[in-house]
Design a protein around this motif. Structure first.
Motif, PDB file in Angstrom:
ATOM      1  N   TRP A   1      47.883 -37.072  97.286  1.00  0.00           N
ATOM      2  CA  TRP A   1      47.093 -38.280  97.021  1.00  0.00           C
ATOM      3  C   TRP A   1      46.185 -38.049  95.823  1.00  0.00           C
ATOM      4  CZ3 TRP A   1      44.895 -39.328 102.637  1.00  0.00           C
ATOM      5  CH2 TRP A   1      45.927 -39.809 103.448  1.00  0.00           C
ATOM      6  N   PHE A   2      45.667 -36.828  95.722  1.00  0.00           N
ATOM      7  CA  PHE A   2      44.725 -36.483  94.662  1.00  0.00           C
ATOM      8  C   PHE A   2      45.419 -35.881  93.438  1.00  0.00           C
ATOM      9  CE2 PHE A   2      42.682 -36.196  98.785  1.00  0.00           C
ATOM     10  CZ  PHE A   2      41.534 -36.943  98.603  1.00  0.00           C
ATOM     11  N   PHE A   3      46.538 -35.211  93.671  1.00  0.00           N
ATOM     12  CA  PHE A   3      47.261 -34.528  92.593  1.00  0.00           C
ATOM     13  C   PHE A   3      48.731 -34.925  92.651  1.00  0.00           C
ATOM     14  CE2 PHE A   3      43.924 -31.549  94.216  1.00  0.00           C
ATOM     15  CZ  PHE A   3      43.021 -31.703  93.168  1.00  0.00           C
ATOM     16  N   PRO A   4      49.092 -36.067  92.068  1.00  0.00           N
ATOM     17  CA  PRO A   4      50.477 -36.546  92.099  1.00  0.00           C
ATOM     18  C   PRO A   4      51.466 -35.539  91.501  1.00  0.00           C
ATOM     19  CG  PRO A   4      48.987 -38.243  91.315  1.00  0.00           C
ATOM     20  CD  PRO A   4      48.183 -36.983  91.368  1.00  0.00           C
ATOM     21  N   LYS A   5      52.740 -35.795  91.702  1.00  0.00           N
ATOM     22  CA  LYS A   5      53.765 -34.806  91.352  1.00  0.00           C
ATOM     23  C   LYS A   5      53.799 -34.442  89.877  1.00  0.00           C
ATOM     24  CE  LYS A   5      56.872 -35.234  95.260  1.00  0.00           C
ATOM     25  NZ  LYS A   5      58.266 -35.386  95.701  1.00  0.00           N
ATOM     26  N   LYS A   6      53.289 -35.276  88.994  1.00  0.00           N
ATOM     27  CA  LYS A   6      53.282 -34.951  87.569  1.00  0.00           C
ATOM     28  C   LYS A   6      52.046 -34.153  87.153  1.00  0.00           C
ATOM     29  CE  LYS A   6      56.133 -38.871  86.113  1.00  0.00           C
ATOM     30  NZ  LYS A   6      56.233 -40.056  85.222  1.00  0.00           N
ATOM     31  N   THR A   7      51.208 -33.810  88.126  1.00  0.00           N
ATOM     32  CA  THR A   7      49.973 -33.078  87.830  1.00  0.00           C
ATOM     33  C   THR A   7      50.257 -31.716  87.198  1.00  0.00           C
ATOM     34  OG1 THR A   7      48.761 -34.124  89.640  1.00  0.00           O
ATOM     35  CG2 THR A   7      47.910 -32.020  88.836  1.00  0.00           C
ATOM     36  N   ASN A   8      49.476 -31.374  86.180  1.00  0.00           N
ATOM     37  CA  ASN A   8      49.505 -30.035  85.597  1.00  0.00           C
ATOM     38  C   ASN A   8      48.348 -29.256  86.222  1.00  0.00           C
ATOM     39  OD1 ASN A   8      49.209 -27.713  84.069  1.00  0.00           O
ATOM     40  ND2 ASN A   8      49.516 -28.724  82.101  1.00  0.00           N
ATOM     41  N   PHE A   9      48.666 -28.371  87.165  1.00  0.00           N
ATOM     42  CA  PHE A   9      47.606 -27.649  87.856  1.00  0.00           C
ATOM     43  C   PHE A   9      46.882 -26.657  86.950  1.00  0.00           C
ATOM     44  CE2 PHE A   9      49.939 -28.931  91.775  1.00  0.00           C
ATOM     45  CZ  PHE A   9      48.888 -29.622  92.362  1.00  0.00           C
TER      46      PHE A   9
ATOM     47  N   SER B   1      53.211 -27.772  89.935  1.00  0.00           N
ATOM     48  CA  SER B   1      52.927 -28.711  88.854  1.00  0.00           C
ATOM     49  C   SER B   1      54.170 -29.545  88.575  1.00  0.00           C
ATOM     50  CB  SER B   1      52.535 -27.956  87.578  1.00  0.00           C
ATOM     51  OG  SER B   1      51.334 -27.252  87.733  1.00  0.00           O
ATOM     52  N   GLY B   2      53.995 -30.614  87.797  1.00  0.00           N
ATOM     53  CA  GLY B   2      55.133 -31.419  87.401  1.00  0.00           C
ATOM     54  C   GLY B   2      56.121 -30.619  86.578  1.00  0.00           C
ATOM     55  N   ARG B   3      57.360 -31.038  86.586  1.00  0.00           N
ATOM     56  CA  ARG B   3      58.407 -30.337  85.844  1.00  0.00           C
ATOM     57  C   ARG B   3      58.033 -30.206  84.370  1.00  0.00           C
ATOM     58  NH1 ARG B   3      64.368 -32.380  87.984  1.00  0.00           N
ATOM     59  NH2 ARG B   3      64.129 -31.657  90.160  1.00  0.00           N
ATOM     60  N   LYS B   4      58.141 -29.018  83.859  1.00  0.00           N
ATOM     61  CA  LYS B   4      57.868 -28.687  82.460  1.00  0.00           C
ATOM     62  C   LYS B   4      56.389 -28.815  82.095  1.00  0.00           C
ATOM     63  CE  LYS B   4      62.498 -30.067  80.929  1.00  0.00           C
ATOM     64  NZ  LYS B   4      63.280 -30.899  79.978  1.00  0.00           N
ATOM     65  N   ALA B   5      55.543 -29.186  83.081  1.00  0.00           N
ATOM     66  CA  ALA B   5      54.119 -29.343  82.766  1.00  0.00           C
ATOM     67  C   ALA B   5      53.414 -28.000  82.707  1.00  0.00           C
ATOM     68  CB  ALA B   5      53.446 -30.231  83.810  1.00  0.00           C
ATOM     69  N   SER B   6      53.700 -27.134  83.687  1.00  0.00           N
ATOM     70  CA  SER B   6      53.011 -25.858  83.783  1.00  0.00           C
ATOM     71  C   SER B   6      53.660 -25.038  84.889  1.00  0.00           C
ATOM     72  CB  SER B   6      51.527 -26.074  84.103  1.00  0.00           C
ATOM     73  OG  SER B   6      50.881 -24.848  84.395  1.00  0.00           O
ATOM     74  N   ARG B   7      53.480 -23.736  84.826  1.00  0.00           N
ATOM     75  CA  ARG B   7      53.925 -22.882  85.921  1.00  0.00           C
ATOM     76  C   ARG B   7      52.842 -22.741  86.986  1.00  0.00           C
ATOM     77  NH1 ARG B   7      56.036 -17.293  83.991  1.00  0.00           N
ATOM     78  NH2 ARG B   7      56.844 -17.297  86.128  1.00  0.00           N
ATOM     79  N   ALA B   8      51.647 -23.231  86.692  1.00  0.00           N
ATOM     80  CA  ALA B   8      50.543 -23.138  87.638  1.00  0.00           C
ATOM     81  C   ALA B   8      50.853 -23.946  88.901  1.00  0.00           C
ATOM     82  CB  ALA B   8      49.253 -23.637  87.001  1.00  0.00           C
ATOM     83  N   CYS B   9      50.300 -23.497  90.029  1.00  0.00           N
ATOM     84  CA  CYS B   9      50.546 -24.157  91.300  1.00  0.00           C
ATOM     85  C   CYS B   9      49.341 -23.979  92.213  1.00  0.00           C
ATOM     86  CB  CYS B   9      51.800 -23.583  91.966  1.00  0.00           C
ATOM     87  SG  CYS B   9      51.670 -21.821  92.393  1.00  0.00           S
ATOM     88  N   LEU B  10      49.385 -24.630  93.347  1.00  0.00           N
ATOM     89  CA  LEU B  10      48.404 -24.406  94.390  1.00  0.00           C
ATOM     90  C   LEU B  10      49.071 -23.643  95.528  1.00  0.00           C
ATOM     91  CD1 LEU B  10      46.518 -27.821  94.775  1.00  0.00           C
ATOM     92  CD2 LEU B  10      45.920 -25.861  93.338  1.00  0.00           C
TER      93      LEU B  10
ATOM     94  N   ALA C   1      46.967 -20.828  91.530  1.00  0.00           N
ATOM     95  CA  ALA C   1      47.623 -19.603  91.060  1.00  0.00           C
ATOM     96  C   ALA C   1      48.299 -19.894  89.721  1.00  0.00           C
ATOM     97  CB  ALA C   1      48.649 -19.115  92.076  1.00  0.00           C
ATOM     98  N   PRO C   2      48.403 -18.911  88.833  1.00  0.00           N
ATOM     99  CA  PRO C   2      48.986 -19.151  87.510  1.00  0.00           C
ATOM    100  C   PRO C   2      50.491 -19.380  87.541  1.00  0.00           C
ATOM    101  CG  PRO C   2      48.498 -16.827  87.803  1.00  0.00           C
ATOM    102  CD  PRO C   2      47.889 -17.539  88.973  1.00  0.00           C
ATOM    103  N   ASN C   3      51.140 -18.908  88.596  1.00  0.00           N
ATOM    104  CA  ASN C   3      52.585 -19.093  88.738  1.00  0.00           C
ATOM    105  C   ASN C   3      52.962 -18.800  90.182  1.00  0.00           C
ATOM    106  OD1 ASN C   3      52.894 -16.134  88.947  1.00  0.00           O
ATOM    107  ND2 ASN C   3      52.503 -16.175  86.741  1.00  0.00           N
TER     108      ASN C   3
END
Length: 212
Positions: free
Chosen positions: A167-175, A71-80, A96-98
């Protein structure tokens, strides 16, 4: 002097005759080496140097590259957690949650529930999310190979298709706010694109052919 054509270089890459991959060719504005990466790592595990040649040359089916997209910095610990099958280039992703070993193992359990016997090995980096790799090897009877530090080109397909996901989830995305349906929709669009390396066959078509 003999002038080597661009077409010849691409053909050699596609056939595995060169010591790097099509996905490794430089992209504008893409940093090829994450020299400022500061996350924790560990040093045990089987080196990619011991991975069989048949896997390196993409001749064998069922060998995957695995990574995480944050996810984007400080947005969330969630990731793909992302998975790319090396021969067919099929991409899969699980939220995944982190980025902990526990979360990675949980995502991997879901992945194996979908693909099962179609997974014979995975290639990863030494991020701490893969520290519990021995459980993966023992629970699923597959081999885990580790890249050298700061060598993203050793998982070139994963790096390439992670960029396609962006393309679908830019770097600022909160997963943490991205739904499973949104992830699956992006995967379908990516996997349904005709690929030159497969003579315009899609990754899904190639994967199904290898699975039969």
């Amino acid at each position: 002097a003999y002038n080597l054509s661009t077409a010849s270089i691409y053909n050699w890459l596609n056939r595995g005759w060169l010591p790097f991959e099509l996905a490794d060719l430089p992209n504008r504005n893409i940093r090829q080496c994450r020299v400022n990466e500061h996350r924790g790592t560990f040093t045990s595990g089987t080196s990619i140097e011991q991975r069989p040649t048949i896997v390196n040359q993409r001749l064998a089916f069922g060998h995957w590259e695995v990574d995480t997209v944050l996810s984007g910095r400080k947005a969330s610990r969630a990731c793909l957690v992302t998975f790319v099958e090396r021969k067919t280039r099929l991409l899969w992703a699980i939220k995944a949650p982190n980025r902990t070993a526990k979360a990675l193992n949980s995502a991997f359990e879901k992945f194996m529930g979908t693909f099962g016997s179609q997974v014979k090995s995975i290639t990863v980096d030494h991020g701490k999310e893969f520290a519990d790799y021995q459980s993966i090897e023992q629970d699923y009877q597959i081999k885990v190979y580790f890249c050298h530090p700061y060598s993203p080109w050793e998982r070139g397909s994963n790096e390439y298709f992670n960029r396609r996901l962006r393309w679908f989830f830019p770097k600022k995305t909160n997963f943490g706010q991205v739904t499973t349906d949104e992830i699956l929709a992006a995967l379908e669009l990516i996997n349904q694109r005709p690929l030159k390396i497969h003579h315009q066959q899609t990754a899904i078509e190639s994967f199904r052919a290898c699975s039969d």
